[in-house]
Write a protein that holds these residues in place. Structure first.
Motif, PDB file in Angstrom:
ATOM      1  N   TYR A 181       0.860  -1.183   0.000  1.00 58.94           N
ATOM      2  CA  TYR A 181       0.000   0.000   0.000  1.00 58.94           C
ATOM      3  C   TYR A 181       0.892   1.228   0.000  1.00 58.94           C
ATOM      4  CZ  TYR A 181      -3.323   3.587   1.356  1.00 58.94           C
ATOM      5  OH  TYR A 181      -4.092   4.725   1.379  1.00 58.94           O
ATOM      6  N   THR A 182       0.566   2.179  -0.850  1.00 59.20           N
ATOM      7  CA  THR A 182       1.274   3.462  -0.852  1.00 59.20           C
ATOM      8  C   THR A 182       0.222   4.555  -0.882  1.00 59.20           C
ATOM      9  OG1 THR A 182       2.926   2.383  -2.243  1.00 59.20           O
ATOM     10  CG2 THR A 182       3.106   4.776  -2.026  1.00 59.20           C
ATOM     11  N   GLU A 183       0.384   5.522  -0.005  1.00 57.84           N
ATOM     12  CA  GLU A 183      -0.590   6.624   0.014  1.00 57.84           C
ATOM     13  C   GLU A 183      -0.660   7.273  -1.376  1.00 57.84           C
ATOM     14  OE1 GLU A 183      -1.507   9.543   3.542  1.00 57.84           O
ATOM     15  OE2 GLU A 183      -0.047  10.479   2.217  1.00 57.84           O
ATOM     16  N   GLY A 184      -1.856   7.537  -1.835  1.00 54.64           N
ATOM     17  CA  GLY A 184      -2.028   8.155  -3.154  1.00 54.64           C
ATOM     18  C   GLY A 184      -2.185   7.115  -4.255  1.00 54.64           C
ATOM     19  N   LYS A 185      -1.721   5.884  -3.991  1.00 57.84           N
ATOM     20  CA  LYS A 185      -1.768   4.839  -5.019  1.00 57.84           C
ATOM     21  C   LYS A 185      -2.710   3.718  -4.586  1.00 57.84           C
ATOM     22  CE  LYS A 185       1.722   2.269  -7.644  1.00 57.84           C
ATOM     23  NZ  LYS A 185       3.121   1.906  -7.695  1.00 57.84           N
ATOM     24  N   GLY A 186      -2.905   3.597  -3.284  1.00 58.76           N
ATOM     25  CA  GLY A 186      -3.775   2.534  -2.754  1.00 58.76           C
ATOM     26  C   GLY A 186      -3.042   1.201  -2.676  1.00 58.76           C
ATOM     27  N   TRP A 187      -3.798   0.113  -2.524  1.00 59.59           N
ATOM     28  CA  TRP A 187      -3.213  -1.244  -2.493  1.00 59.59           C
ATOM     29  C   TRP A 187      -2.790  -1.603  -3.907  1.00 59.59           C
ATOM     30  CZ3 TRP A 187      -1.780  -3.251   1.884  1.00 59.59           C
ATOM     31  CH2 TRP A 187      -2.448  -2.895   3.055  1.00 59.59           C
ATOM     32  N   HIS A 188      -1.591  -2.133  -4.060  1.00 61.21           N
ATOM     33  CA  HIS A 188      -1.110  -2.439  -5.414  1.00 61.21           C
ATOM     34  C   HIS A 188      -0.106  -3.582  -5.396  1.00 61.21           C
ATOM     35  CE1 HIS A 188       2.832  -0.391  -4.697  1.00 61.21           C
ATOM     36  NE2 HIS A 188       2.116   0.346  -3.875  1.00 61.21           N
ATOM     37  N   ASP A 189       0.156  -4.102  -6.566  1.00 64.40           N
ATOM     38  CA  ASP A 189       1.145  -5.152  -6.793  1.00 64.40           C
ATOM     39  C   ASP A 189       0.846  -6.439  -6.001  1.00 64.40           C
ATOM     40  OD1 ASP A 189       3.342  -6.270  -7.952  1.00 64.40           O
ATOM     41  OD2 ASP A 189       4.814  -5.293  -6.661  1.00 64.40           O
ATOM     42  N   THR A 201       2.770   3.868   4.171  1.00 69.47           N
ATOM     43  CA  THR A 201       3.000   2.651   3.383  1.00 69.47           C
ATOM     44  C   THR A 201       2.793   1.431   4.275  1.00 69.47           C
ATOM     45  OG1 THR A 201       5.353   2.635   3.933  1.00 69.47           O
ATOM     46  CG2 THR A 201       4.735   3.730   1.879  1.00 69.47           C
TER      47      THR A 201
END
Ligand code: COI
Length: 355
Positions: free
Chosen positions: A37-45, A155
């Motif tokens: 999770y990255t702020e601005g990107k949300g849950w990913h990968d 994160t």
């Protein structure tokens, strides 16, 4: 819907053999699920990768302020090779209740369940089939920002690991001894007692050591304000059968809303039993023990399933329950819940999810 990348291990480990004694939570399968999770990107990968050590900065926030949550559920396999989960939607929902309390970003419930299903399917052959065994599933989220200020991390890592396991207690289904703690408290309303997070378990250790030193397996907590009302056991919710009635402490914000607790309540009501969720004082419990109306005591939890309690200790008194064996209702609940989980019994509530 998550688009999960799968990277299979090139060196699979040896699996426990059929008939080999499995304890709880010591060995792990070949793969794990990981998502960032990255702020601005949300849950990913989202990805399923070989089980391996993870690398984190020593400044990662989880190490300092304990911003983390976890869940626990199980996968089961029957003799025909069918595999099942038990009420994973409940874990997904509870995960978000913990996340909200701990300022961790929510995970869509369908993504949580999908991640659990996919990683278990990749390691499906690791689900043990001996009686009383299952694949324990441990989803967890940790705060990973490299920062020593006290604030929510920006994160996170969401990881799911899998552990072929036997009974939670060394003694198996044999009755356990429980220490009613009168010095330390676990949680108070408004705190984090209802959330599944490491801090609650860290807070419990000192009393658990005391209980073990006194020859008891687990601690039964009293409420943190009055030091009078029964709460939970930490690894289990607690139930009493008094004068034929099933009693358990009501959910009050400081105890864990257990999935097995909820299932036991539904089953007992379905069987037409008299069931009450309410405040239960330690005095009421002692009175019932003294006048012979305390018929059964048992704990419920995903790891512990339905565990009979054979004795309780409060201050200088030791209370033996029943004849020290497994109570009739305790046994019936254990048999019914595990029967549904293992695909051996009908599932009138639609709790079983086929993988
Ligand atoms: C569970 O029952 O799944 C739990 O998370 C309790 C834990 C202390 C083993």
């Amino acid at each position: 819907m998550l688009n999960i990348r799968i990277e299979r291990t090139a060196s699979p480990k040896e699996k426990p053999k059929k008939g080999e004694k499995l304890s709880f939570g010591h060995i792990f399968t070949d793969h794990m699920f990981v998502m960032n999770y990255t702020e601005g990107k949300g849950w990913h990968d989202p990805r399923i990768v070989p089980f391996e050590k993870i690398s984190l900065s020593p400044a990662a926030m989880v190490f300092h302020y304990g911003q983390e949550m976890f869940e626990g559920l199980k996968a089961y396999r029957d003799d025909k090779g069918n595999a099942y989960l038990f009420r994973p939607d409940m874990n997904a929902k509870r995960a978000n209740d913990s996340n909200d309390r701990l300022c961790i970003p929510r995970i869509p419930e369908e993504d949580f369940v999908q991640a659990v299903k996919e990683v278990v399917n990749v390691d499906r052959d690791w689900i043990p089939t001996d009686p009383g065994t299952s694949l324990y599933i441990r989803p967890f989220i940790i705060a990973t920002d490299e920062f020593l200020g006290v604030a929510p991390s920006k994160t996170y890592l969401f990881i799911i690991i899998l552990s072929p396991s036997g009974a939670y207690y060394e003694s198996g289904l044999a009755p356990v001894g429980i220490w009613i703690e009168d010095e330390y408290v676990r949680a108070v309303k408004g705190g984090i007692g209802f959330a599944k997070t490491g801090g609650n378990y860290a807070a419990s250790l000192i009393a658990q050591v005391k209980a073990h030193d006194g020859g008891f397996s687990q601690v039964l907590w009293l409420d943190g304000v009055h030091r009078k009302y029964i709460e939970e056991v930490g690894a289990m919710n607690i139930f009493f059968k008094i004068k034929g009635k099933i009693l358990t402490p009501m959910l009050n914000g400081s105890i864990l809303p257990g999935v097995t607790r909820n299932s036991v309540l539904q089953l007992a009501r379905h069987w037409g039993m008299d069931v009450e969720e309410r405040r239960i004082s330690v005095d009421e419990l002692l009175d019932a023990a003294h006048d012979g109306t305390l018929e059964e005591v048992f704990g419920t939890g995903t790891a512990a399933v339905v565990s009979p309690v054979g004795k309780l200790r409060f201050k200088d008194e030791i209370i033996n329950i029943g004849n020290g064996g497994i109570g009739e209702v305790t046994q019936k609940l254990y048999d019914t819940i595990t029967g549904i989980q293992w695909g051996k019994l009908d599932d009138p509530f639609g709790w079983r999810v086929t993988l």
